[in-house]
Design a protein around this motif. Structure first.
Motif, PDB file in Angstrom:
ATOM      1  N   CYS A  12      18.839  -3.812   0.751  1.00 42.28           N
ATOM      2  CA  CYS A  12      17.676  -3.225   0.077  1.00 42.28           C
ATOM      3  C   CYS A  12      16.677  -2.685   1.091  1.00 42.28           C
ATOM      4  N   ALA A  13      16.596  -3.317   2.260  1.00 45.62           N
ATOM      5  CA  ALA A  13      15.663  -2.846   3.276  1.00 45.62           C
ATOM      6  C   ALA A  13      16.192  -1.621   3.994  1.00 45.62           C
ATOM      7  N   ALA A  14      17.519  -1.510   4.081  1.00 44.43           N
ATOM      8  CA  ALA A  14      18.120  -0.435   4.855  1.00 44.43           C
ATOM      9  C   ALA A  14      18.324   0.832   4.028  1.00 44.43           C
TER      10      ALA A  14
ATOM     11  N   SER B  83       0.829  -1.200   0.000  1.00 42.61           N
ATOM     12  CA  SER B  83       0.000   0.000   0.000  1.00 42.61           C
ATOM     13  C   SER B  83       0.869   1.258   0.000  1.00 42.61           C
ATOM     14  N   PRO B  84       0.514   2.251  -0.804  1.00 41.72           N
ATOM     15  CA  PRO B  84       1.280   3.497  -0.769  1.00 41.72           C
ATOM     16  C   PRO B  84       1.062   4.280   0.519  1.00 41.72           C
ATOM     17  N   ILE B  85       0.167   3.796   1.384  1.00 42.53           N
ATOM     18  CA  ILE B  85      -0.001   4.473   2.681  1.00 42.53           C
ATOM     19  C   ILE B  85       1.180   4.148   3.584  1.00 42.53           C
ATOM     20  N   ALA B  86       1.667   2.894   3.503  1.00 42.74           N
ATOM     21  CA  ALA B  86       2.829   2.497   4.299  1.00 42.74           C
ATOM     22  C   ALA B  86       3.839   1.805   3.393  1.00 42.74           C
ATOM     23  N   PRO B  87       4.574   2.557   2.572  1.00 43.10           N
ATOM     24  CA  PRO B  87       5.522   1.919   1.659  1.00 43.10           C
ATOM     25  C   PRO B  87       6.665   1.264   2.430  1.00 43.10           C
ATOM     26  N   PRO B  88       7.259   0.191   1.884  1.00 44.54           N
ATOM     27  CA  PRO B  88       8.363  -0.481   2.571  1.00 44.54           C
ATOM     28  C   PRO B  88       9.575   0.449   2.698  1.00 44.54           C
ATOM     29  N   SER B  89      10.406   0.159   3.683  1.00 47.86           N
ATOM     30  CA  SER B  89      11.625   0.956   3.847  1.00 47.86           C
ATOM     31  C   SER B  89      12.592   0.600   2.725  1.00 47.86           C
ATOM     32  N   GLY B  90      13.587   1.488   2.554  1.00 52.23           N
ATOM     33  CA  GLY B  90      14.610   1.210   1.547  1.00 52.23           C
ATOM     34  C   GLY B  90      14.027   1.172   0.155  1.00 52.23           C
TER      35      GLY B  90
ATOM     36  N   ARG C 286      11.538   0.258  -2.577  1.00 51.14           N
ATOM     37  CA  ARG C 286      10.105  -0.027  -2.459  1.00 51.14           C
ATOM     38  C   ARG C 286       9.725  -1.346  -3.115  1.00 51.14           C
ATOM     39  N   PHE C 287      10.575  -1.855  -3.975  1.00 48.82           N
ATOM     40  CA  PHE C 287      10.238  -3.095  -4.678  1.00 48.82           C
ATOM     41  C   PHE C 287      10.720  -4.327  -3.918  1.00 48.82           C
ATOM     42  N   ARG C 288      11.461  -4.131  -2.813  1.00 48.14           N
ATOM     43  CA  ARG C 288      12.144  -5.260  -2.193  1.00 48.14           C
ATOM     44  C   ARG C 288      11.200  -6.368  -1.744  1.00 48.14           C
ATOM     45  N   THR C 289       9.936  -6.014  -1.386  1.00 49.34           N
ATOM     46  CA  THR C 289       9.026  -7.056  -0.886  1.00 49.34           C
ATOM     47  C   THR C 289       8.655  -8.063  -1.961  1.00 49.34           C
ATOM     48  N   ARG C 290       8.822  -7.701  -3.223  1.00 47.58           N
ATOM     49  CA  ARG C 290       8.475  -8.643  -4.288  1.00 47.58           C
ATOM     50  C   ARG C 290       9.680  -8.999  -5.146  1.00 47.58           C
ATOM     51  N   CYS C 291      10.849  -8.532  -4.745  1.00 46.83           N
ATOM     52  CA  CYS C 291      12.019  -8.677  -5.602  1.00 46.83           C
ATOM     53  C   CYS C 291      12.745  -9.973  -5.292  1.00 46.83           C
ATOM     54  N   PRO C 292      13.092 -10.766  -6.324  1.00 50.78           N
ATOM     55  CA  PRO C 292      13.822 -12.027  -6.072  1.00 50.78           C
ATOM     56  C   PRO C 292      15.246 -11.792  -5.567  1.00 50.78           C
ATOM     57  N   ARG C 293      15.807 -10.596  -5.768  1.00 46.87           N
ATOM     58  CA  ARG C 293      17.200 -10.368  -5.420  1.00 46.87           C
ATOM     59  C   ARG C 293      17.374  -9.600  -4.117  1.00 46.87           C
ATOM     60  N   ALA C 294      16.291  -9.268  -3.462  1.00 47.95           N
ATOM     61  CA  ALA C 294      16.398  -8.361  -2.316  1.00 47.95           C
ATOM     62  C   ALA C 294      17.155  -9.000  -1.154  1.00 47.95           C
ATOM     63  N   ASP C 295      17.928  -8.182  -0.436  1.00 48.70           N
ATOM     64  CA  ASP C 295      18.586  -8.622   0.799  1.00 48.70           C
ATOM     65  C   ASP C 295      18.544  -7.495   1.819  1.00 48.70           C
TER      66      ASP C 295
END
Lengths: 290, 324
Positions: free
Chosen positions: B301-303, B280-287, B289-298
């Protein structure tokens, strides 16, 4: 840059189709009745009818005759001319009071629906207060304070109509101002007043006008009720409501004295409702396309 | 008609760190969060992304139809975000919008002649004969017969014809820049190509610069010089159209490209197609924004929020681990 294969085909624009707008017999009958009542009311002064206030104590509750087509009332006054002069009162109050509601309420509603924000909160809150107030008590109080007159009555009924018109105008404007043609006008650099008058007003005015005709019908009834209670126009001026009220005293002897003005009012109210309904249905551009 | 000059150093439109937020029920929707874009004169920039990613909001914020929280929109050197009232209205006449729903963007109670003449009236062209001539010219240019069209109401036309009328209205003042907000999404596939070709033709004829917003990658590929990919209010990748489609650098772009159906029943869809809905754009992920669905995220990406970096000549991606 890539060009797509399909070529610009000249889109055939079909020749305009003449739309058969059939109104139906009822509509024309209603229009005919309204025109008749209006004409009689307007030309009441020049019509060869007796003075509606001239009493003839020897001819009290006279039956139908050549002299008095619909007989006379309890004070020997001619029923026909009292009905016609009564139409004047009913129509003046019935048309003028909703007119006040239409202009003031319509303008407020459009501004509230378009600008939103604090102005809307204030307007809606104000009209809610007015709606919550028992209207009959308000009318009684103000009439008692200001005195009985057609002008006072019209103003009060007009002000009482503002909230309803405001709500209709605001609701219509709210949905319309989200539509893309309004955003398009903003993007074109149109000023607020231009958007309100040119883009929104033509779309808001028709539902408002249909509501106006309904308002006319309701106001005629309300004026009648008030006159029936003796709070409408002061005697000896006749109005349909006061005639019903006076006829009530002789219901058993001469029921027509209450019945005739009631029929006149019923037909007029019905006619306004019918016309309003038909106009609303027909002027909707999308329905016209079907 | 207009100048067909070589791409100058100064972009026609420069969006700088634009932030648009709006408030729904006490919550902040981060519709556009720090987007920067350049569009050169005569260029077509395609803007793609899933629904709700803020691409339409970005288009409207350029015209100041939605107020920006921060950032700048420089059009031909003028900062639109600092403008109010009359100067802004004057400037808006040089930028025009074409909408997704062509029927809703025409006032149902006004005649086509009046609708198309409206920009001229607003611009203060008083002579009715001159207005009429300009309206007829532009209607013929978009392939409609002025004599048949002018006196009729919008509901008498099909969606494709209405879109032509919208294009005519956008063109009648001879603007420099047109924002096309999903101009063909609401149209039949058979009409799409006609409208896209018409836009191309008008672009050449009137010397236009286009911002072309769409979610259909095939459409964007067909019309754009450069493409920008947007995800949840931020740009993922910007690059020349061919290059970006051939060699996507951002995992999200790659994912979008994989999702294009192949017209062959034997080809199985790729396994890695995105799971779930965008957050949701109300509470976008940190770092990122695509990391929650990204196969390469670590953890990185969150930080850490990735900035747009050059990954190839003229191609930029906002990713810590670009594909190329």
């Amino acid at each position: 840059m890539a060009t797509l294969e399909l070529d610009l085909a000249e889109e055939a624009v079909s020749a305009p189709v003449r739309k058969g707008r059939r109104f139906g017999m009822l509509f024309w009958a209603a229009i005919g009745w309204i025109v008749l009542v209006c004409a009689l009311a307007i030309f009441a002064g020049v019509l060869p009818i007796p003075d509606p206030t001239a009493m003839d104590m020897l001819e009290r509750r006279a039956p139908y005759s050549w002299e008095h087509w619909l007989g006379t009332d309890g004070l020997g006054r001619d029923e026909v001319s009292r009905l016609i002069y009564g139409a004047r009162i009913s129509l003046v109050v019935g048309l003028c009071a909703p007119m006040i509601g239409l202009t003031v309420g319509g303008a407020l509603g459009m501004l509230a629906g378009y600008f939103r924000g604090r102005f809307e909160t204030l307007t809606v809150g104000g009209t809610d207060v007015l709606l919550a107030f028992p209207p009959l008590i308000l009318v009684l109080a103000i009439i008692a304070f200001l005195g009985q007159s057609i002008f006072n009555l019209t103003c009060i009924l007009g002000v009482l109509g503002i909230p309803a018109f405001m709500r209709v105008a605001r609701a219509t404007t709210l949905t319309l101002s989200r539509r893309e043609f309004v955003i398009a006008a903003q993007a074109l650099g149109a000023s607020h007043s231009r958007i309100l008058l040119r883009e929104l007003l033509p779309n808001v005015i028709l539902p408002l006008f249909a509501f106006f005709l309904l308002g006319v019908a309701v106001t005629i009834v309300v004026e009648g009720s008030l006159s029936f209670l003796g709070l409408g126009v002061p005697p000896p001026i006749s109005s349909w409501g006061s005639m019903i009220g006076e006829g009530r005293e002789s219901l058993e002897v001469a029921p027509r004295l209450a019945f005739l003005p009631a029929v006149a009012m019923f037909l007029t109210v019905l006619a306004f409702n019918l016309v309003g309904d038909t106009l609303r249905a027909i002027t909707d551009p999308r329905q016209g396309a079907l | 008609m207009m100048q067909q000059s070589a791409p100058s150093a100064e972009p026609l439109l420069k969006v700088d760190d634009l932030v648009v937020e709006y408030f729904v029920g006490g919550k902040t929707v981060h519709a556009v969060s720090g987007v920067s874009l350049d569009i050169a004169r005569g260029e077509t920039l395609g803007l793609v992304g899933e629904s709700g990613c803020g691409k339409s909001t970005l288009g409207r914020a350029v015209l100041q139809l939605r107020p920006a929280v921060s950032g700048k929109v420089l059009f031909d050197g003028n900062d639109l975000t600092a403008m109010r009232g009359d100067p802004l209205r004057k400037m808006r006449q040089r930028v025009q919008l074409i909408f997704q729903d062509p029927i809703a963007s025409l006032n149902p109670r006004r005649r086509i002649g009046d609708i198309v003449a409206e920009p001229l009236v607003i611009a203060g062209i008083k002579d009715p004969d001159k207005r009429r001539k300009m309206v007829c010219d532009v209607l013929s240019a978009v392939g409609l017969d002025p004599a048949l069209v002018i006196g009729r109401l919008p509901h008498e036309f099909s969606g494709g014809q209405c879109q032509r009328i919208c294009i005519a209205r956008a063109l009648v003042l001879n603007p420099d820049f047109i924002i096309c907000d999903e101009p063909v999404s609401a149209l039949d596939v058979s009409i799409r190509a006609q409208i896209l070709n018409l836009l191309e033709e008008m672009k050449a004829r009137y010397g236009l610069t286009l911002l072309f917003i769409a979610h259909d990658l095939a459409v964007v590929k067909a019309v754009s010089d450069r493409v920008a990919v947007m995800y949840l209010g931020r740009l993922c990748e910007v690059g020349p159209s061919e290059q970006l489609f051939a060699k996507p650098a951002h995992p999200y772009t790659a994912l979008l490209l994989e999702a294009i159906p192949v017209p062959d029943p034997d080809v199985r869809p790729a396994e890695s197609v995105a799971v779930g809905e965008p957050p949701s754009p109300i509470a976008p992920p940190s770092g990122c924004r695509f990391r929650t669905r990204c196969p390469r995220a670590d953890a990185r990406c969150a930080a850490e929020m990735p900035e747009l970096r050059m990954v190839a000549p003229r191609q930029y991606a906002a990713c810590h681990y670009p594909l190329t």
